[in-house]
Design a protein around this motif. Structure first.
Motif, PDB file in Angstrom:
ATOM      1  N   MET A   1       0.845  -1.174   0.000  1.00  0.00           N
ATOM      2  CA  MET A   1       0.000   0.000   0.000  1.00  0.00           C
ATOM      3  C   MET A   1       0.890   1.236   0.000  1.00  0.00           C
ATOM      4  SD  MET A   1      -2.604   1.496   2.884  1.00  0.00           S
ATOM      5  CE  MET A   1      -4.131   0.850   2.277  1.00  0.00           C
ATOM      6  N   LYS A   2       0.487   2.219  -0.791  1.00  0.00           N
ATOM      7  CA  LYS A   2       1.220   3.479  -0.849  1.00  0.00           C
ATOM      8  C   LYS A   2       0.326   4.602  -0.339  1.00  0.00           C
ATOM      9  CE  LYS A   2       4.035   4.740  -4.271  1.00  0.00           C
ATOM     10  NZ  LYS A   2       4.529   5.319  -5.566  1.00  0.00           N
ATOM     11  N   ILE A   3       0.873   5.365   0.599  1.00  0.00           N
ATOM     12  CA  ILE A   3       0.177   6.515   1.178  1.00  0.00           C
ATOM     13  C   ILE A   3       0.957   7.772   0.826  1.00  0.00           C
ATOM     14  CG2 ILE A   3      -0.508   7.673   3.319  1.00  0.00           C
ATOM     15  CD1 ILE A   3      -0.651   4.898   4.628  1.00  0.00           C
ATOM     16  N   VAL A   4       0.291   8.771   0.289  1.00  0.00           N
ATOM     17  CA  VAL A   4       0.886  10.091   0.145  1.00  0.00           C
ATOM     18  C   VAL A   4       0.371  10.922   1.311  1.00  0.00           C
ATOM     19  CG1 VAL A   4       0.855  12.242  -1.179  1.00  0.00           C
ATOM     20  CG2 VAL A   4       1.297  10.092  -2.339  1.00  0.00           C
ATOM     21  N   THR A   5       1.303  11.383   2.131  1.00  0.00           N
ATOM     22  CA  THR A   5       0.987  12.226   3.284  1.00  0.00           C
ATOM     23  C   THR A   5       1.263  13.672   2.908  1.00  0.00           C
ATOM     24  OG1 THR A   5       1.544  10.477   4.851  1.00  0.00           O
ATOM     25  CG2 THR A   5       1.594  12.725   5.685  1.00  0.00           C
ATOM     26  N   VAL A   6       0.223  14.519   2.994  1.00  0.00           N
ATOM     27  CA  VAL A   6       0.353  15.933   2.653  1.00  0.00           C
ATOM     28  C   VAL A   6       0.411  16.730   3.946  1.00  0.00           C
ATOM     29  CG1 VAL A   6      -0.709  17.914   1.486  1.00  0.00           C
ATOM     30  CG2 VAL A   6      -0.906  15.618   0.483  1.00  0.00           C
ATOM     31  N   ILE A   7       1.537  17.416   4.141  1.00  0.00           N
ATOM     32  CA  ILE A   7       1.704  18.270   5.324  1.00  0.00           C
ATOM     33  C   ILE A   7       2.289  19.603   4.894  1.00  0.00           C
ATOM     34  CG2 ILE A   7       1.881  16.428   7.031  1.00  0.00           C
ATOM     35  CD1 ILE A   7       4.887  16.568   6.830  1.00  0.00           C
ATOM     36  N   GLY A   8       2.084  20.616   5.723  1.00  0.00           N
ATOM     37  CA  GLY A   8       2.626  21.922   5.367  1.00  0.00           C
ATOM     38  C   GLY A   8       2.677  22.909   6.508  1.00  0.00           C
ATOM     39  N   ALA A   9       2.067  22.550   7.652  1.00  0.00           N
ATOM     40  CA  ALA A   9       2.001  23.482   8.767  1.00  0.00           C
ATOM     41  C   ALA A   9       2.321  22.777  10.083  1.00  0.00           C
ATOM     42  CB  ALA A   9       0.608  24.115   8.834  1.00  0.00           C
ATOM     43  N   ARG A  10       2.768  23.547  11.047  1.00  0.00           N
ATOM     44  CA  ARG A  10       3.238  23.028  12.327  1.00  0.00           C
ATOM     45  C   ARG A  10       2.342  21.966  12.967  1.00  0.00           C
ATOM     46  NH1 ARG A  10       3.361  27.678  15.068  1.00  0.00           N
ATOM     47  NH2 ARG A  10       1.304  27.265  15.866  1.00  0.00           N
ATOM     48  N   PRO A  11       1.042  22.163  13.132  1.00  0.00           N
ATOM     49  CA  PRO A  11       0.233  21.116  13.779  1.00  0.00           C
ATOM     50  C   PRO A  11       0.236  19.798  12.998  1.00  0.00           C
ATOM     51  CG  PRO A  11      -1.002  23.170  13.614  1.00  0.00           C
ATOM     52  CD  PRO A  11       0.252  23.347  12.818  1.00  0.00           C
ATOM     53  N   GLN A  12       0.369  19.889  11.690  1.00  0.00           N
ATOM     54  CA  GLN A  12       0.405  18.682  10.859  1.00  0.00           C
ATOM     55  C   GLN A  12       1.707  17.918  11.069  1.00  0.00           C
ATOM     56  OE1 GLN A  12      -0.162  20.857   7.247  1.00  0.00           O
ATOM     57  NE2 GLN A  12      -2.338  20.330   7.144  1.00  0.00           N
ATOM     58  N   PHE A  13       2.806  18.633  11.252  1.00  0.00           N
ATOM     59  CA  PHE A  13       4.093  17.971  11.469  1.00  0.00           C
ATOM     60  C   PHE A  13       4.036  17.120  12.731  1.00  0.00           C
ATOM     61  CE2 PHE A  13       5.938  22.114   9.568  1.00  0.00           C
ATOM     62  CZ  PHE A  13       5.638  21.700   8.286  1.00  0.00           C
ATOM     63  N   ILE A  14       3.427  17.652  13.763  1.00  0.00           N
ATOM     64  CA  ILE A  14       3.365  16.952  15.051  1.00  0.00           C
ATOM     65  C   ILE A  14       2.551  15.669  14.924  1.00  0.00           C
ATOM     66  CG2 ILE A  14       2.511  17.135  17.423  1.00  0.00           C
ATOM     67  CD1 ILE A  14       3.207  20.218  17.147  1.00  0.00           C
ATOM     68  N   LYS A  15       1.384  15.746  14.299  1.00  0.00           N
ATOM     69  CA  LYS A  15       0.551  14.553  14.111  1.00  0.00           C
ATOM     70  C   LYS A  15       1.208  13.559  13.161  1.00  0.00           C
ATOM     71  CE  LYS A  15      -3.773  16.871  15.111  1.00  0.00           C
ATOM     72  NZ  LYS A  15      -4.632  17.882  14.559  1.00  0.00           N
ATOM     73  N   ALA A  16       1.822  14.072  12.103  1.00  0.00           N
ATOM     74  CA  ALA A  16       2.462  13.186  11.120  1.00  0.00           C
ATOM     75  C   ALA A  16       3.636  12.430  11.734  1.00  0.00           C
ATOM     76  CB  ALA A  16       2.928  13.995   9.911  1.00  0.00           C
TER      77      ALA A  16
ATOM     78  N   TYR B   1       7.142  27.745   6.034  1.00  0.00           N
ATOM     79  CA  TYR B   1       8.447  27.556   5.403  1.00  0.00           C
ATOM     80  C   TYR B   1       9.611  28.078   6.232  1.00  0.00           C
ATOM     81  CZ  TYR B   1       7.003  32.219   3.988  1.00  0.00           C
ATOM     82  OH  TYR B   1       6.527  33.496   3.991  1.00  0.00           O
ATOM     83  N   ASP B   2       9.340  28.853   7.274  1.00  0.00           N
ATOM     84  CA  ASP B   2      10.401  29.335   8.155  1.00  0.00           C
ATOM     85  C   ASP B   2      11.022  28.147   8.893  1.00  0.00           C
ATOM     86  OD1 ASP B   2      10.921  30.310  11.222  1.00  0.00           O
ATOM     87  OD2 ASP B   2      11.494  31.853   9.769  1.00  0.00           O
ATOM     88  N   ALA B   3      12.328  28.159   9.080  1.00  0.00           N
ATOM     89  CA  ALA B   3      13.027  27.041   9.733  1.00  0.00           C
ATOM     90  C   ALA B   3      12.439  26.731  11.107  1.00  0.00           C
ATOM     91  CB  ALA B   3      14.517  27.343   9.852  1.00  0.00           C
ATOM     92  N   ASN B   4      12.040  27.760  11.854  1.00  0.00           N
ATOM     93  CA  ASN B   4      11.471  27.547  13.191  1.00  0.00           C
ATOM     94  C   ASN B   4      10.039  27.031  13.153  1.00  0.00           C
ATOM     95  OD1 ASN B   4      13.776  28.339  14.595  1.00  0.00           O
ATOM     96  ND2 ASN B   4      13.209  30.506  14.457  1.00  0.00           N
ATOM     97  N   MET B   5       9.409  27.120  12.025  1.00  0.00           N
ATOM     98  CA  MET B   5       8.033  26.631  11.886  1.00  0.00           C
ATOM     99  C   MET B   5       7.978  25.324  11.099  1.00  0.00           C
ATOM    100  SD  MET B   5       5.962  28.820  13.318  1.00  0.00           S
ATOM    101  CE  MET B   5       4.370  28.885  12.541  1.00  0.00           C
ATOM    102  N   SER B   6       9.116  24.856  10.616  1.00  0.00           N
ATOM    103  CA  SER B   6       9.117  23.683   9.755  1.00  0.00           C
ATOM    104  C   SER B   6      10.285  22.757  10.053  1.00  0.00           C
ATOM    105  CB  SER B   6       9.139  24.136   8.284  1.00  0.00           C
ATOM    106  OG  SER B   6       9.167  23.038   7.430  1.00  0.00           O
TER     107      SER B   6
END
Length: 178
Positions: free
Chosen positions: A1-16, A46-51
């Protein structure tokens, strides 16, 4: 199975981070069919502290794709994001697209997958949505919080809603049980 995980913001990084570790542990188990996770970072934050800091400190696998799409107006960013995510999904041919929360990345990941007839799994707390529904009855404005527009659209599109919050899971179960 292949999953594409789409993330882009701080709360998503934590859950991912939690989901990626779970997939890794699953893949290490003997006899399991391997799950391939392809992480796509839209660049919404995209800021280093936010990503970047989250990828390093939480040991999130580096994204296969970093779209670098942050900045500009919401319309311009979501338009570019839709085009690029569609290209990634056509190339990767995932079995499912995984999105988190209620951001522009969530919305566009959901729309791109839906247009390509790819099932979407959506991890959200659902707590904001309940509050928004009760607020809308009291508030004369049609949309007091921009983010809930994304959540409303995602709820209409996505096939599988996964709650990350125990109280929301209990509410969903009671709704299903009648």
């Amino acid at each position: 199975m292949k999953i594409v995980t789409v993330i882009g913001a701080r709360p998503q990084f934590i859950k991912a981070a939690v989901v990626s570790r779970t997939i890794e542990k699953y893949n290490e188990s003997a006899g399991n069919e391997e799950i391939e996770e392809v992480i796509v970072h839209t660049g919404q934050h995209y800021d280093a502290n936010m990503s970047e800091v989250f990828f390093k400190e939480m040991s999130i696998p580096q994204p296969k794709y970093n779209l670098h799409l942050g900045g500009g107006t919401h319309g311009a960013m979501t338009g570019r994001m839709l085009e690029k995510l569609e290209e990634v999904m056509l190339s990767e041919k995932p079995d499912v697209v995984l999105v988190y929360g209620d951001t522009d990345s969530t919305l566009v990941g959901s729309v791109a997958a839906s247009k390509l007839h790819i099932p979407v799994a959506h991890v959200t707390s659902n707590c904001k949505y309940r509050g928004f529904t009760s607020m809308i009855k009291k508030c004369p404005h049609p949309c007091p919080y921009k983010k809930n527009v994304e959540l409303d659209i995602c709820k209409a599109i996505n096939k599988l809603m996964i709650s990350s919050h125990l109280l929301s899971m209990q509410r969903k179960m009671s709704q299903l049980m009648g």
